[in-house]
Design a protein around this motif. Structure first.
Motif, PDB file in Angstrom:
ATOM      1  N   LEU A 112       0.585  -1.540   0.005  1.00  0.00           N
ATOM      2  CA  LEU A 112      -0.085  -0.007   0.045  1.00  0.00           C
ATOM      3  C   LEU A 112       0.694   1.707   0.168  1.00  0.00           C
ATOM      4  N   SER A 113       1.821   0.703   0.810  1.00  0.00           N
ATOM      5  CA  SER A 113       2.829   2.867   0.933  1.00  0.00           C
ATOM      6  C   SER A 113       3.424   2.856  -0.905  1.00  0.00           C
ATOM      7  N   ILE A 114       3.443   1.434  -1.307  1.00  0.00           N
ATOM      8  CA  ILE A 114       4.228   1.877  -2.892  1.00  0.00           C
ATOM      9  C   ILE A 114       3.485   2.515  -3.488  1.00  0.00           C
ATOM     10  N   LEU A 115       1.933   1.805  -3.746  1.00  0.00           N
ATOM     11  CA  LEU A 115       0.701   2.435  -4.694  1.00  0.00           C
ATOM     12  C   LEU A 115       0.523   3.893  -4.227  1.00  0.00           C
ATOM     13  N   TYR A 116       0.716   4.251  -2.572  1.00  0.00           N
ATOM     14  CA  TYR A 116       0.352   5.211  -2.355  1.00  0.00           C
ATOM     15  C   TYR A 116       1.036   6.403  -2.711  1.00  0.00           C
ATOM     16  N   LEU A 117       2.081   5.794  -2.944  1.00  0.00           N
ATOM     17  CA  LEU A 117       3.060   7.249  -3.895  1.00  0.00           C
ATOM     18  C   LEU A 117       2.733   8.241  -4.246  1.00  0.00           C
ATOM     19  N   VAL A 118       2.180   7.371  -5.373  1.00  0.00           N
ATOM     20  CA  VAL A 118       1.066   8.168  -6.696  1.00  0.00           C
ATOM     21  C   VAL A 118       0.354   9.918  -6.203  1.00  0.00           C
ATOM     22  N   TYR A 119       0.256   9.245  -4.686  1.00  0.00           N
ATOM     23  CA  TYR A 119      -0.874  10.813  -4.196  1.00  0.00           C
ATOM     24  C   TYR A 119      -0.269  11.383  -3.568  1.00  0.00           C
ATOM     25  N   GLN A 120       1.405  11.704  -3.281  1.00  0.00           N
ATOM     26  CA  GLN A 120       2.496  12.296  -2.952  1.00  0.00           C
ATOM     27  C   GLN A 120       2.509  13.442  -4.018  1.00  0.00           C
ATOM     28  N   GLU A 121       2.159  14.989  -3.482  1.00  0.00           N
ATOM     29  CA  GLU A 121       2.529  15.806  -3.883  1.00  0.00           C
ATOM     30  C   GLU A 121       3.823  15.863  -4.443  1.00  0.00           C
ATOM     31  N   ARG A 122       4.918  15.289  -4.130  1.00  0.00           N
ATOM     32  CA  ARG A 122       6.183  15.662  -5.218  1.00  0.00           C
ATOM     33  C   ARG A 122       6.627  14.810  -6.371  1.00  0.00           C
ATOM     34  N   PHE A 123       5.385  13.866  -6.009  1.00  0.00           N
ATOM     35  CA  PHE A 123       5.852  12.770  -6.983  1.00  0.00           C
ATOM     36  C   PHE A 123       4.336  13.314  -8.325  1.00  0.00           C
ATOM     37  N   GLN A 124       3.736  14.089  -8.808  1.00  0.00           N
ATOM     38  CA  GLN A 124       2.306  14.240  -9.416  1.00  0.00           C
ATOM     39  C   GLN A 124       3.677  14.390 -10.827  1.00  0.00           C
ATOM     40  N   ALA A 125       4.491  15.323 -10.394  1.00  0.00           N
ATOM     41  CA  ALA A 125       4.747  15.753 -12.018  1.00  0.00           C
ATOM     42  C   ALA A 125       5.366  14.615 -12.616  1.00  0.00           C
ATOM     43  N   VAL A 126       5.649  13.923 -12.212  1.00  0.00           N
ATOM     44  CA  VAL A 126       5.981  11.879 -13.079  1.00  0.00           C
ATOM     45  C   VAL A 126       5.084  11.311 -12.795  1.00  0.00           C
ATOM     46  N   LEU A 127       3.845  10.925 -12.569  1.00  0.00           N
ATOM     47  CA  LEU A 127       2.754   9.856 -12.871  1.00  0.00           C
ATOM     48  C   LEU A 127       3.250   9.852 -14.337  1.00  0.00           C
ATOM     49  N   SER A 128       3.079  10.296 -14.972  1.00  0.00           N
ATOM     50  CA  SER A 128       2.986   9.743 -16.618  1.00  0.00           C
ATOM     51  C   SER A 128       3.870   8.942 -16.922  1.00  0.00           C
ATOM     52  N   ARG A 129       5.221   9.249 -15.944  1.00  0.00           N
ATOM     53  CA  ARG A 129       6.338   8.799 -16.376  1.00  0.00           C
ATOM     54  C   ARG A 129       6.763   6.840 -15.765  1.00  0.00           C
ATOM     55  N   LEU A 130       5.760   6.437 -14.526  1.00  0.00           N
ATOM     56  CA  LEU A 130       5.984   5.293 -13.323  1.00  0.00           C
ATOM     57  C   LEU A 130       4.853   4.131 -14.121  1.00  0.00           C
ATOM     58  N   VAL A 131       5.603   2.835 -14.521  1.00  0.00           N
ATOM     59  CA  VAL A 131       4.569   2.315 -14.649  1.00  0.00           C
ATOM     60  C   VAL A 131       5.084   1.061 -14.036  1.00  0.00           C
ATOM     61  N   PHE A 132       4.006   0.518 -12.833  1.00  0.00           N
ATOM     62  CA  PHE A 132       4.394  -0.817 -12.273  1.00  0.00           C
ATOM     63  C   PHE A 132       3.790  -2.291 -12.805  1.00  0.00           C
ATOM     64  N   CYS A 133       4.987  -3.191 -12.742  1.00  0.00           N
ATOM     65  CA  CYS A 133       4.737  -3.898 -12.812  1.00  0.00           C
ATOM     66  C   CYS A 133       4.969  -5.599 -12.617  1.00  0.00           C
ATOM     67  N   SER A 134       4.560  -6.238 -13.027  1.00  0.00           N
ATOM     68  CA  SER A 134       4.873  -7.776 -12.717  1.00  0.00           C
ATOM     69  C   SER A 134       3.996  -8.570 -13.857  1.00  0.00           C
ATOM     70  N   PRO A 135       5.005  -9.734 -13.618  1.00  0.00           N
ATOM     71  CA  PRO A 135       4.783 -10.819 -14.740  1.00  0.00           C
ATOM     72  C   PRO A 135       3.614 -10.682 -15.154  1.00  0.00           C
ATOM     73  N   LYS A 136       2.437 -10.176 -14.569  1.00  0.00           N
ATOM     74  CA  LYS A 136       1.295 -11.120 -14.925  1.00  0.00           C
ATOM     75  C   LYS A 136       0.264  -9.511 -15.259  1.00  0.00           C
TER      76      LYS A 136
END
Length: 214
Positions: free
Chosen positions: A109-133
């Motif tokens: 949850l702490s990893i997923l909730y990164l997307v709510y932090q103000e300091r990361f808003q400008a780079v949301l479009s660059r983030l891809v959360f990957c897993s095998p499926k």
């Protein structure tokens, strides 16, 4: 260039990245060992390394290009520190976050909730959360096209906040300007045909789009 952030969630199968020459690999805590054991370079190892043995720590120091070690008592998580450092490596490169599912639920949850932090808003479009499926991207309001990733067949739209004006087109189940007052998960939609991108738009909120395969 892609920046690969490999986290330390427990895993049984070998690590596999969509790695190309010129990419950068960041090992976050035990993620550095996963990278080394899989034969990938470690351009940066970062974290408090409280999950590694003394032998593994010596391996990390010896085989990593750069190491940033922090005290276990700190305000930021290892993942937050790694993401902040990754932003300094490039102003535009995509950042793929690997091995973030499968461990402790509070870490997930702490990893997923990164997307709510103000300091990361400008780079949301660059983030891809990957897993095998699965692959997960987070979108801010706008109009988008989504290309099908590999053989992923399912397409889900997950509201991380209330969503206004959600429109889904070029998918099996379409939607026109729908509003949701609470976060809503619209799962198991599908691409219409291979090679044909899906389209979506919305007016306000924060939306996760997940591509999955069984």
């Amino acid at each position: 260039m892609i920046i690969h952030l490999v986290l330390g969630a427990p895993r049984e199968e070998p690590l596999t990245l969509d790695y190309q020459s010129g990419d950068l690999c960041v090992g976050v805590d035990y993620g550095a060992i996963y990278l080394l054991n899989a034969g990938y370079p470690v351009d940066l190892a970062i974290g408090d390394f409280d999950s590694v043995t003394e032998h593994e720590w010596q391996q990390i120091k010896k085989e990593s290009q750069r190491v940033e070690k922090f005290q276990a008592d700190k305000d930021d998580t290892d993942t937050e520190l790694a993401l902040l450092h990754a932003l300094n490596l490039s102003d535009e490169a995509p950042i793929h976050i690997h091995n973030w599912i499968g461990g402790r639920l509070d870490h997930f949850l702490s990893i997923l909730y990164l997307v709510y932090q103000e300091r990361f808003q400008a780079v949301l479009s660059r983030l891809v959360f990957c897993s095998p499926k699965n692959s997960l991207r987070v979108y801010q309001p706008g109009h988008y096209q989504v290309e099908q990733a590999h053989s992923d067949s399912y397409l889900s739209y997950i509201g991380l906040t209330p969503i206004k004006g959600l429109t889904l087109r070029q998918v099996k189940y379409t939607l026109e300007s729908a509003d949701y007052d609470v976060p809503r998960a619209l799962v198991s939609n599908e691409f219409l045909a291979e090679g044909q991108p899906a389209e979506f738009s919305f007016e306000s909120g924060l939306l996760a789009v997940i591509q999955s395969r069984d």
